[in-house]
Design a protein around this motif. Structure first.
Motif, PDB file in Angstrom:
ATOM      1  N   ASN A 186      -7.524  -1.413   0.206  1.00 16.36           N
ATOM      2  CA  ASN A 186      -6.665  -1.378  -0.982  1.00 16.36           C
ATOM      3  C   ASN A 186      -6.803  -2.217  -1.880  1.00 16.36           C
ATOM      4  OD1 ASN A 186      -4.577   0.243  -2.393  1.00 16.36           O
ATOM      5  ND2 ASN A 186      -3.006  -1.177  -1.511  1.00 16.36           N
ATOM      6  N   ALA A 187      -7.019  -1.826  -3.240  1.00 16.64           N
ATOM      7  CA  ALA A 187      -7.375  -2.465  -4.209  1.00 16.64           C
ATOM      8  C   ALA A 187      -6.684  -3.700  -4.378  1.00 16.64           C
ATOM      9  CB  ALA A 187      -7.394  -1.753  -5.469  1.00 16.64           C
ATOM     10  N   PRO A 188      -5.270  -3.787  -4.400  1.00 11.86           N
ATOM     11  CA  PRO A 188      -4.527  -4.855  -4.655  1.00 11.86           C
ATOM     12  C   PRO A 188      -4.758  -6.071  -3.418  1.00 11.86           C
ATOM     13  CG  PRO A 188      -3.118  -3.128  -4.765  1.00 11.86           C
ATOM     14  CD  PRO A 188      -4.335  -2.573  -4.074  1.00 11.86           C
ATOM     15  N   ASN A 189      -5.459  -5.621  -2.434  1.00 10.56           N
ATOM     16  CA  ASN A 189      -5.423  -6.590  -1.373  1.00 10.56           C
ATOM     17  C   ASN A 189      -5.938  -7.948  -1.650  1.00 10.56           C
ATOM     18  OD1 ASN A 189      -3.909  -4.792   0.255  1.00 10.56           O
ATOM     19  ND2 ASN A 189      -5.580  -4.455   1.575  1.00 10.56           N
ATOM     20  N   PRO A 190      -7.376  -7.723  -2.186  1.00  5.96           N
ATOM     21  CA  PRO A 190      -8.157  -9.142  -2.664  1.00  5.96           C
ATOM     22  C   PRO A 190      -7.144 -10.053  -3.279  1.00  5.96           C
ATOM     23  CG  PRO A 190      -9.520  -7.138  -2.826  1.00  5.96           C
ATOM     24  CD  PRO A 190      -7.967  -6.696  -2.553  1.00  5.96           C
ATOM     25  N   ALA A 191      -6.375  -9.486  -4.358  1.00  2.85           N
ATOM     26  CA  ALA A 191      -5.607 -10.193  -5.161  1.00  2.85           C
ATOM     27  C   ALA A 191      -4.549 -11.094  -3.963  1.00  2.85           C
ATOM     28  CB  ALA A 191      -4.662  -9.462  -6.098  1.00  2.85           C
ATOM     29  N   GLY A 192      -3.763 -10.473  -3.227  1.00  5.12           N
ATOM     30  CA  GLY A 192      -2.891 -11.252  -2.208  1.00  5.12           C
ATOM     31  C   GLY A 192      -3.752 -12.127  -1.552  1.00  5.12           C
ATOM     32  N   GLN A 193      -4.930 -11.751  -1.048  1.00  7.46           N
ATOM     33  CA  GLN A 193      -5.637 -12.724  -0.224  1.00  7.46           C
ATOM     34  C   GLN A 193      -6.145 -13.971  -1.037  1.00  7.46           C
ATOM     35  OE1 GLN A 193      -8.436 -12.029   2.998  1.00  7.46           O
ATOM     36  NE2 GLN A 193     -10.033 -12.567   1.854  1.00  7.46           N
ATOM     37  N   THR A 194      -6.541 -13.627  -2.138  1.00 10.44           N
ATOM     38  CA  THR A 194      -6.822 -14.828  -3.164  1.00 10.44           C
ATOM     39  C   THR A 194      -5.816 -15.748  -3.238  1.00 10.44           C
ATOM     40  OG1 THR A 194      -8.634 -13.501  -4.347  1.00 10.44           O
ATOM     41  CG2 THR A 194      -7.716 -15.535  -5.455  1.00 10.44           C
ATOM     42  N   LEU A 195      -4.326 -15.306  -3.656  1.00  9.13           N
ATOM     43  CA  LEU A 195      -3.610 -16.191  -3.910  1.00  9.13           C
ATOM     44  C   LEU A 195      -2.777 -16.813  -2.520  1.00  9.13           C
ATOM     45  CD1 LEU A 195      -1.604 -13.689  -6.124  1.00  9.13           C
ATOM     46  CD2 LEU A 195      -2.468 -15.886  -6.906  1.00  9.13           C
ATOM     47  N   SER A 238       0.936  -1.212  -0.015  1.00  8.30           N
ATOM     48  CA  SER A 238      -0.153  -0.041  -0.005  1.00  8.30           C
ATOM     49  C   SER A 238       0.919   1.311  -0.025  1.00  8.30           C
ATOM     50  CB  SER A 238      -0.882   0.045   1.261  1.00  8.30           C
ATOM     51  OG  SER A 238      -1.998   1.106   1.195  1.00  8.30           O
ATOM     52  N   VAL A 239       1.929   1.338   0.697  1.00  4.39           N
ATOM     53  CA  VAL A 239       2.968   2.495   0.983  1.00  4.39           C
ATOM     54  C   VAL A 239       3.850   2.320  -0.220  1.00  4.39           C
ATOM     55  CG1 VAL A 239       2.417   2.651   3.324  1.00  4.39           C
ATOM     56  CG2 VAL A 239       4.333   1.486   2.672  1.00  4.39           C
ATOM     57  N   GLY A 240       4.340   1.136  -0.863  1.00  2.00           N
ATOM     58  CA  GLY A 240       5.325   1.205  -1.709  1.00  2.00           C
ATOM     59  C   GLY A 240       5.007   1.810  -2.941  1.00  2.00           C
ATOM     60  N   VAL A 279      -1.339   4.220   4.408  1.00  2.00           N
ATOM     61  CA  VAL A 279      -0.949   3.707   5.580  1.00  2.00           C
ATOM     62  C   VAL A 279      -1.842   2.626   6.048  1.00  2.00           C
ATOM     63  CG1 VAL A 279      -0.476   3.703   8.248  1.00  2.00           C
ATOM     64  CG2 VAL A 279       0.683   5.125   6.756  1.00  2.00           C
ATOM     65  N   GLY A 280      -3.262   3.268   5.939  1.00  2.00           N
ATOM     66  CA  GLY A 280      -4.325   2.244   6.357  1.00  2.00           C
ATOM     67  C   GLY A 280      -4.672   1.265   5.453  1.00  2.00           C
ATOM     68  N   GLY A 281      -4.283   1.141   4.198  1.00  2.00           N
ATOM     69  CA  GLY A 281      -4.330   0.354   3.157  1.00  2.00           C
ATOM     70  C   GLY A 281      -3.872  -1.399   3.604  1.00  2.00           C
ATOM     71  N   GLY A 282      -3.454  -1.632   4.407  1.00  2.00           N
ATOM     72  CA  GLY A 282      -3.351  -3.142   4.971  1.00  2.00           C
ATOM     73  C   GLY A 282      -3.992  -3.478   5.877  1.00  2.00           C
ATOM     74  N   LEU A 283      -4.820  -2.633   6.545  1.00  2.00           N
ATOM     75  CA  LEU A 283      -5.845  -3.278   7.804  1.00  2.00           C
ATOM     76  C   LEU A 283      -6.630  -4.268   7.496  1.00  2.00           C
ATOM     77  CD1 LEU A 283      -5.938   0.343   9.552  1.00  2.00           C
ATOM     78  CD2 LEU A 283      -4.338  -1.734  10.113  1.00  2.00           C
ATOM     79  N   THR A 284      -7.510  -4.001   6.433  1.00  2.00           N
ATOM     80  CA  THR A 284      -8.344  -5.057   6.058  1.00  2.00           C
ATOM     81  C   THR A 284      -8.074  -5.450   4.448  1.00  2.00           C
ATOM     82  OG1 THR A 284      -9.955  -3.360   5.317  1.00  2.00           O
ATOM     83  CG2 THR A 284     -10.008  -3.968   7.616  1.00  2.00           C
ATOM     84  N   VAL A 285      -9.025  -6.404   4.196  1.00  3.18           N
ATOM     85  CA  VAL A 285      -8.915  -6.770   2.715  1.00  3.18           C
ATOM     86  C   VAL A 285      -9.707  -5.752   1.675  1.00  3.18           C
ATOM     87  CG1 VAL A 285     -10.956  -8.131   2.560  1.00  3.18           C
ATOM     88  CG2 VAL A 285      -9.141  -8.896   1.212  1.00  3.18           C
ATOM     89  N   ILE A 286     -10.327  -4.867   2.413  1.00  2.00           N
ATOM     90  CA  ILE A 286     -11.169  -4.098   1.574  1.00  2.00           C
ATOM     91  C   ILE A 286     -10.559  -2.634   1.237  1.00  2.00           C
ATOM     92  CG2 ILE A 286     -13.430  -5.139   1.759  1.00  2.00           C
ATOM     93  CD1 ILE A 286     -14.252  -2.705   3.545  1.00  2.00           C
ATOM     94  N   LEU A 341     -10.927   5.191   8.366  1.00  2.00           N
ATOM     95  CA  LEU A 341     -12.213   5.255   7.116  1.00  2.00           C
ATOM     96  C   LEU A 341     -11.426   4.182   5.916  1.00  2.00           C
ATOM     97  CD1 LEU A 341     -13.149   8.899   6.811  1.00  2.00           C
ATOM     98  CD2 LEU A 341     -14.504   6.811   7.718  1.00  2.00           C
ATOM     99  N   THR A 342     -10.255   4.171   5.959  1.00  2.00           N
ATOM    100  CA  THR A 342      -9.619   3.496   4.781  1.00  2.00           C
ATOM    101  C   THR A 342     -10.055   1.904   5.046  1.00  2.00           C
ATOM    102  OG1 THR A 342      -7.841   4.828   3.981  1.00  2.00           O
ATOM    103  CG2 THR A 342      -7.469   2.421   3.729  1.00  2.00           C
ATOM    104  N   ALA A 343      -9.850   1.581   6.387  1.00  2.00           N
ATOM    105  CA  ALA A 343      -9.962   0.247   6.844  1.00  2.00           C
ATOM    106  C   ALA A 343     -11.336  -0.333   6.461  1.00  2.00           C
ATOM    107  CB  ALA A 343      -9.946  -0.148   8.197  1.00  2.00           C
ATOM    108  N   PHE A 344     -12.410   0.454   6.169  1.00  2.00           N
ATOM    109  CA  PHE A 344     -14.014   0.266   5.826  1.00  2.00           C
ATOM    110  C   PHE A 344     -14.250   0.604   4.578  1.00  2.00           C
ATOM    111  CE2 PHE A 344     -13.547   0.716  10.546  1.00  2.00           C
ATOM    112  CZ  PHE A 344     -13.967  -0.517  11.064  1.00  2.00           C
ATOM    113  N   ASN A 345     -13.309   1.373   3.566  1.00  2.00           N
ATOM    114  CA  ASN A 345     -13.634   1.775   2.459  1.00  2.00           C
ATOM    115  C   ASN A 345     -12.246   1.671   1.741  1.00  2.00           C
ATOM    116  OD1 ASN A 345     -15.081   2.531   0.414  1.00  2.00           O
ATOM    117  ND2 ASN A 345     -15.994   4.259   1.153  1.00  2.00           N
ATOM    118  N   ASP A 346     -12.292   1.534   0.372  1.00  2.00           N
ATOM    119  CA  ASP A 346     -11.205   1.649  -0.358  1.00  2.00           C
ATOM    120  C   ASP A 346     -10.308   2.914  -0.399  1.00  2.00           C
ATOM    121  OD1 ASP A 346      -9.419   0.321  -2.623  1.00  2.00           O
ATOM    122  OD2 ASP A 346     -10.196   2.181  -3.485  1.00  2.00           O
ATOM    123  N   ASN A 347      -9.119   2.814  -0.052  1.00  2.00           N
ATOM    124  CA  ASN A 347      -8.415   4.258   0.257  1.00  2.00           C
ATOM    125  C   ASN A 347      -8.353   5.033  -1.029  1.00  2.00           C
ATOM    126  OD1 ASN A 347      -6.612   2.654  -1.550  1.00  2.00           O
ATOM    127  ND2 ASN A 347      -4.962   2.464   0.131  1.00  2.00           N
TER     128      ASN A 347
END
Length: 490
Positions: free
Chosen positions: A449-458, A238-240, A440-447, A407-413
């Protein structure tokens, strides 16, 4: 006057069309609900979808119990049939899968959650506003470009030539640590997220997750280390992506509006993000250093059957790798034009088929599920601005940073930063705070940050009941604090 009427009767209602009602946040929200009662309905449905994501592991557990019970019943039926205790009609009964087992399994798929609730939301819009409004909202108002892009870039990034290329680069770094599990872990979690500033975050997440699966998760880390790793991965990715102005969705949303270019991003965010990634990853490595020694032993025991498989040894010709890299580069370059990158993807499918002897089977199920997840998320997110915008506009610098993080944890950043561009009078300090909080909050939940679902699926196959939202939150909490400190105080 005519413009005001159009804005007032559009769906979703334009934020500028609401009347001003006092200075208090609750007063503003109450007035906006009074003016547009469907605001409350849409947000309740969205909150129920979020609750559903936390219950997904429980649904998957129930599906396993139902399937196990069904399997036992079918085994008893077979035994009864072989002993002649049941009639021939029963003995010939087909061994169908458990209906309720499949239903609960579907409800337990994180990637399906927002799509399921989007159907409910569309039904609510049709009942309240009419079917034409629901169709217009989906067909005209919601932008699915990012969801489509993620499907394409995930598919390209998970191909054998691209993975071999990326794994080769990371492998050279891992050899500095003698190729140990810990060395691979450090190389992937520090370097791969920074790729996201150039090849986009979804591609970086795909590569990092697949390589972590092969070089780390395959050796069965403890649940504590497994969740620490996926949480760290999500935060770092998310921060990279903040070294440039075009690769991270939350940055992309503000770059044009606020005139931020790559030089600005590198000076204002990029180097601070890199320092935060290095600190948090090194800290986690120090905490789990004893377990990495155990994983090295497991690697040596499994090495003969895992690392020397023929499919892993066969090299990929350089020209094929270069063609794949060119497809990735083109997709990133035209990321905002679906007709161009989808058209190129069709050419890629033909090329992949023609060079099948150098390819692995295309992995489409995961990318399609992730695209479905993101599509459902943007359907819901497009109706949440009525409460997010007045909340952001009433916060000072540090409360704005913490507010954007939560807020990012509950909605896409990306939605958070987009809404921030609608708030007038933001100083440079406030702009920095809201973007820092969002990434920074983009890693707290799967929703988040947009790439998180990809990481979780894999990676979810390495977690017995799927990735627990609470486990992910706890794993990401420490790096979130460390990287946030770097972005705000350095």
């Amino acid at each position: 006057m005519l413009l005001a009427l159009v804005l007032e009767h559009s769906f979703p209602r334009a934020l500028s069309s609401y009347s001003v009602s006092g200075d208090g946040l609750l007063a503003v929200l109450r007035e906006r609900i009074r003016e547009e009662p469907f605001n409350l309905v849409a947000t309740i449905i969205f909150l129920l979808a979020i609750v559903h994501t936390f219950l997904a592991p429980r649904f998957r557990h129930w599906s396993h119990l139902i399937e196990e019970k069904h399997a036992r019943e079918m085994e008893e039926r077979r035994r009864a049939a072989s002993s002649g205790a049941v009639s021939p009609e029963d003995s010939d009964a087909p061994e169908e899968a458990s209906f309720w087992g499949n239903i609960f399994h579907f409800l337990g798929e994180i990637e399906a959650v927002f799509g399921i609730w989007a159907v409910i939301l569309m039904a609510a819009i049709a009942i309240s506003k009419g079917s034409s409004t629901a169709i217009d909202y989906i067909g005209e108002k919601v932008n699915f470009t990012e969801a489509i892009f993620v499907v394409v870039i995930m598919t390209l990034a998970s191909t054998r030539p691209v993975l071999f290329f990326a794994e080769g680069v990371l492998g050279k770094l891992a050899r500095l640590g003698r190729g140990s599990v810990g060395a691979w872990w450090l190389a992937v979690l520090i370097v791969a997220p920074l790729f996201g500033s150039f090849i986009t975050e979804p591609a970086a997440m795909t590569i990092a997750a697949i390589v972590l699966g092969r070089q780390f998760y395959a050796f069965k880390p403890s649940p504590r280390l497994a969740y620490a790793t996926i949480g760290l991965l999500f935060v770092n990715v998310s921060v990279g992506g903040t070294m440039t102005h075009f690769a991270a969705p939350p940055v992309l949303m503000v770059a044009h509006a606020w005139n931020w270019d790559t030089a600005f991003m590198l000076d204002e965010f990029g180097w601070r993000a890199a320092v935060g990634i290095l600190i948090s990853t090194t800290l986690y490595f120090a905490i789990f250093r004893k377990e990495f020694a155990r994983l090295d032993l497991a690697r040596r025991e499994a090495e003969a059957g895992f690392a020397t498989a023929p499919s892993q040894r066969r090299p990929v010709p350089l020209w094929i790798t270069l063609v794949h890299v060119a497809f990735v580069a083109w997709t990133v370059f035209v990321a905002h034009y679906p007709a161009l990158f989808v058209g190129a993807f069709l050419f890629f499918l033909a090329f992949s088929q023609a060079t099948a002897h150098h390819q692995s089977e295309l992995q489409l199920r995961g990318p399609l599920l992730v695209g479905f997840f993101l599509a459902g998320l943007v359907v819901h997110g497009g109706l949440q601005g009525w409460w997010i915008e007045p909340l952001l506009s009433r916060l000072d610098r540090w409360p704005l940073f913490f507010g954007a993080t939560i807020l990012t944890a509950f909605n896409d950043n990306a939605a958070i930063t987009y809404l921030a561009t609608l708030v007038p009078g933001f100083t440079e300090s406030f702009k920095h705070a809201v973007v820092a909080g969002a990434v920074v909050g983009g890693g707290l939940t799967v929703i988040a940050n947009a790439p998180n679902p990809a990481g979780q699926t894999l990676l979810q196959k390495y977690f017995p009941d799927g990735v627990s939202p609470l486990g992910l939150l706890l794993g990401a909490l420490t790096p979130t604090i460390l990287v946030g400190t770097c972005l705000m105080l350095l």
